[in-house]
Design a protein around this motif. Structure first.
Motif, PDB file in Angstrom:
ATOM      1  N   GLY A  95       2.865  -4.225 -11.408  1.00 43.57           N
ATOM      2  CA  GLY A  95       1.251  -4.161 -11.319  1.00 43.57           C
ATOM      3  C   GLY A  95       1.043  -3.010 -10.248  1.00 43.57           C
ATOM      4  N   VAL A  96      -0.171  -2.812 -10.063  1.00 43.20           N
ATOM      5  CA  VAL A  96      -0.873  -1.565  -9.310  1.00 43.20           C
ATOM      6  C   VAL A  96      -1.828  -2.192  -8.383  1.00 43.20           C
ATOM      7  N   ASN A  97      -1.738  -1.999  -7.209  1.00 48.34           N
ATOM      8  CA  ASN A  97      -2.764  -2.274  -5.798  1.00 48.34           C
ATOM      9  C   ASN A  97      -3.434  -0.942  -5.950  1.00 48.34           C
ATOM     10  N   LYS A  98      -4.852  -1.562  -6.041  1.00 46.49           N
ATOM     11  CA  LYS A  98      -5.821  -0.359  -5.930  1.00 46.49           C
ATOM     12  C   LYS A  98      -6.683  -0.632  -4.813  1.00 46.49           C
ATOM     13  N   LEU A  99      -6.134   0.187  -3.729  1.00 45.66           N
ATOM     14  CA  LEU A  99      -6.616   0.165  -2.297  1.00 45.66           C
ATOM     15  C   LEU A  99      -7.552   1.521  -2.012  1.00 45.66           C
ATOM     16  N   GLU A 100      -8.761   1.381  -1.883  1.00 49.61           N
ATOM     17  CA  GLU A 100      -9.469   2.489  -1.507  1.00 49.61           C
ATOM     18  C   GLU A 100      -9.247   3.587  -2.337  1.00 49.61           C
ATOM     19  N   LYS A 101      -8.807   4.986  -1.547  1.00 43.41           N
ATOM     20  CA  LYS A 101      -8.602   6.205  -2.502  1.00 43.41           C
ATOM     21  C   LYS A 101      -7.187   6.197  -2.876  1.00 43.41           C
ATOM     22  N   ARG A 102      -6.140   5.370  -2.766  1.00 44.09           N
ATOM     23  CA  ARG A 102      -4.921   5.554  -2.814  1.00 44.09           C
ATOM     24  C   ARG A 102      -4.463   4.037  -3.708  1.00 44.09           C
ATOM     25  N   SER A 103      -3.815   4.414  -5.091  1.00 39.83           N
ATOM     26  CA  SER A 103      -3.438   3.230  -5.506  1.00 39.83           C
ATOM     27  C   SER A 103      -1.788   3.331  -5.557  1.00 39.83           C
ATOM     28  N   PHE A 104      -0.945   2.408  -5.638  1.00 39.40           N
ATOM     29  CA  PHE A 104       0.348   2.443  -5.652  1.00 39.40           C
ATOM     30  C   PHE A 104       1.149   0.984  -6.569  1.00 39.40           C
ATOM     31  N   PRO A 105       1.951   1.501  -7.281  1.00 41.25           N
ATOM     32  CA  PRO A 105       2.580   0.465  -8.156  1.00 41.25           C
ATOM     33  C   PRO A 105       3.497  -0.467  -7.275  1.00 41.25           C
ATOM     34  N   TYR A 106       3.491  -1.713  -7.792  1.00 40.46           N
ATOM     35  CA  TYR A 106       4.380  -2.667  -6.908  1.00 40.46           C
ATOM     36  C   TYR A 106       4.921  -3.655  -7.693  1.00 40.46           C
ATOM     37  N   ILE A 107       6.279  -4.393  -7.344  1.00 38.13           N
ATOM     38  CA  ILE A 107       6.931  -5.290  -8.434  1.00 38.13           C
ATOM     39  C   ILE A 107       7.068  -6.596  -7.459  1.00 38.13           C
ATOM     40  N   ARG A 108       6.769  -7.695  -7.972  1.00 32.39           N
ATOM     41  CA  ARG A 108       6.622  -8.851  -7.306  1.00 32.39           C
ATOM     42  C   ARG A 108       7.738  -9.654  -7.957  1.00 32.39           C
ATOM     43  N   PHE A 109       8.731 -10.383  -7.193  1.00 33.23           N
ATOM     44  CA  PHE A 109       9.835 -10.987  -7.693  1.00 33.23           C
ATOM     45  C   PHE A 109       9.600 -12.397  -7.386  1.00 33.23           C
ATOM     46  N   TYR A 110       9.877 -13.364  -8.156  1.00 33.08           N
ATOM     47  CA  TYR A 110       9.985 -14.768  -7.858  1.00 33.08           C
ATOM     48  C   TYR A 110      11.470 -15.373  -7.690  1.00 33.08           C
ATOM     49  N   ASP A 111      12.139 -14.960  -6.663  1.00 36.56           N
ATOM     50  CA  ASP A 111      13.429 -15.352  -6.310  1.00 36.56           C
ATOM     51  C   ASP A 111      13.848 -15.025  -4.940  1.00 36.56           C
ATOM     52  N   SER A 112      13.996 -15.784  -4.026  1.00 41.40           N
ATOM     53  CA  SER A 112      14.255 -15.153  -2.646  1.00 41.40           C
ATOM     54  C   SER A 112      15.691 -14.615  -2.705  1.00 41.40           C
ATOM     55  N   LYS A 113      16.901 -14.927  -3.402  1.00 45.00           N
ATOM     56  CA  LYS A 113      17.946 -14.379  -3.205  1.00 45.00           C
ATOM     57  C   LYS A 113      17.727 -12.778  -3.706  1.00 45.00           C
ATOM     58  N   ILE A 114      17.125 -12.547  -4.870  1.00 39.80           N
ATOM     59  CA  ILE A 114      17.078 -11.000  -5.035  1.00 39.80           C
ATOM     60  C   ILE A 114      16.376 -10.212  -4.273  1.00 39.80           C
ATOM     61  N   ALA A 115      15.048 -10.893  -3.677  1.00 46.70           N
ATOM     62  CA  ALA A 115      14.256 -10.373  -2.585  1.00 46.70           C
ATOM     63  C   ALA A 115      15.161 -10.064  -1.543  1.00 46.70           C
ATOM     64  N   MET A 116      15.924 -10.829  -0.862  1.00 48.48           N
ATOM     65  CA  MET A 116      16.773 -10.881   0.191  1.00 48.48           C
ATOM     66  C   MET A 116      17.737  -9.282  -0.092  1.00 48.48           C
ATOM     67  N   MET A 117      18.505  -9.340  -1.240  1.00 47.72           N
ATOM     68  CA  MET A 117      19.263  -8.318  -1.499  1.00 47.72           C
ATOM     69  C   MET A 117      18.500  -6.968  -1.705  1.00 47.72           C
ATOM     70  N   ILE A 118      17.354  -6.969  -2.190  1.00 45.23           N
ATOM     71  CA  ILE A 118      16.362  -5.792  -2.307  1.00 45.23           C
ATOM     72  C   ILE A 118      15.974  -5.339  -0.706  1.00 45.23           C
ATOM     73  N   SER A 119      16.005  -6.327   0.078  1.00 41.17           N
ATOM     74  CA  SER A 119      15.492  -5.895   1.519  1.00 41.17           C
ATOM     75  C   SER A 119      17.106  -5.390   2.266  1.00 41.17           C
ATOM     76  N   LEU A 120      18.052  -5.897   1.753  1.00 44.53           N
ATOM     77  CA  LEU A 120      19.302  -5.384   2.359  1.00 44.53           C
ATOM     78  C   LEU A 120      19.749  -4.083   1.929  1.00 44.53           C
ATOM     79  N   TYR A 121      19.293  -3.691   0.574  1.00 39.67           N
ATOM     80  CA  TYR A 121      19.620  -2.397  -0.130  1.00 39.67           C
ATOM     81  C   TYR A 121      18.566  -1.345   0.456  1.00 39.67           C
ATOM     82  N   GLY A 122      17.402  -1.881   0.947  1.00 39.82           N
ATOM     83  CA  GLY A 122      16.426  -0.799   1.190  1.00 39.82           C
ATOM     84  C   GLY A 122      15.163  -0.770   0.559  1.00 39.82           C
ATOM     85  N   ASN A 123      15.525  -0.652  -0.828  1.00 42.66           N
ATOM     86  CA  ASN A 123      14.453  -0.560  -1.935  1.00 42.66           C
ATOM     87  C   ASN A 123      14.853  -1.095  -3.225  1.00 42.66           C
TER      88      ASN A 123
END
Length: 135
Positions: A95-123
């Protein structure tokens, strides 16, 4: 003959059971119909959620992890989506967060293992580069 359920059908049934009773209308819809309402690809592989599917997961209070999505300029958008469908083995929403003048895309994961691996790799991109898809 007993038909074996797909991963999407199983996930959909579990999330549907977690929805509050106030959403009785959603609970009366057959799982076959919800597959096309909640998932971008319906019966095909890929666990990307639609807006309705993401809302259902959040309403069911399924834990999620959200990361800013930075697509590299040399990567085509559709090729990136195909790569996500092949490599990400958990429900996710883009999705896209629309904050004030800046909007940025995001991705939301529904799994803690994959989220942990992403955090370890950095992005997300570094994590995707590290995964090898079996053919």
């Amino acid at each position: 003959m007993n038909k074996r359920k797909t991963l999407k059908e199983t996930i959909t049934e579990v999330v549907l059971a977690q929805l509050p009773e106030s959403l009785i209308q959603e609970k009366t819809i057959p799982v076959d119909k919800l597959l096309f309402k909640w998932w971008m690809t319906g019966r095909q592989d890929g666990l990307r959620l639609t807006d309705v599917g993401d809302l259902a997961f959040r309403t069911a209070e399924i834990e999620f992890y959200q990361y800013e999505l930075k697509v590299q300029p040399e990567v085509q958008y559709h090729a990136y989506l195909l790569e996500l469908n092949k490599k990400i083995k958990c429900p996710y929403f883009m999705g896209v967060n629309k904050l004030e003048k800046r909007s940025f895309p995001y991705i939301r994961f529904y799994d803690s293992k994959i989220a942990m691996m992403i955090s370890l790799y950095g992005n997300v991109n570094e994590y995707l580069d590290s995964i090898k898809v079996k053919k």
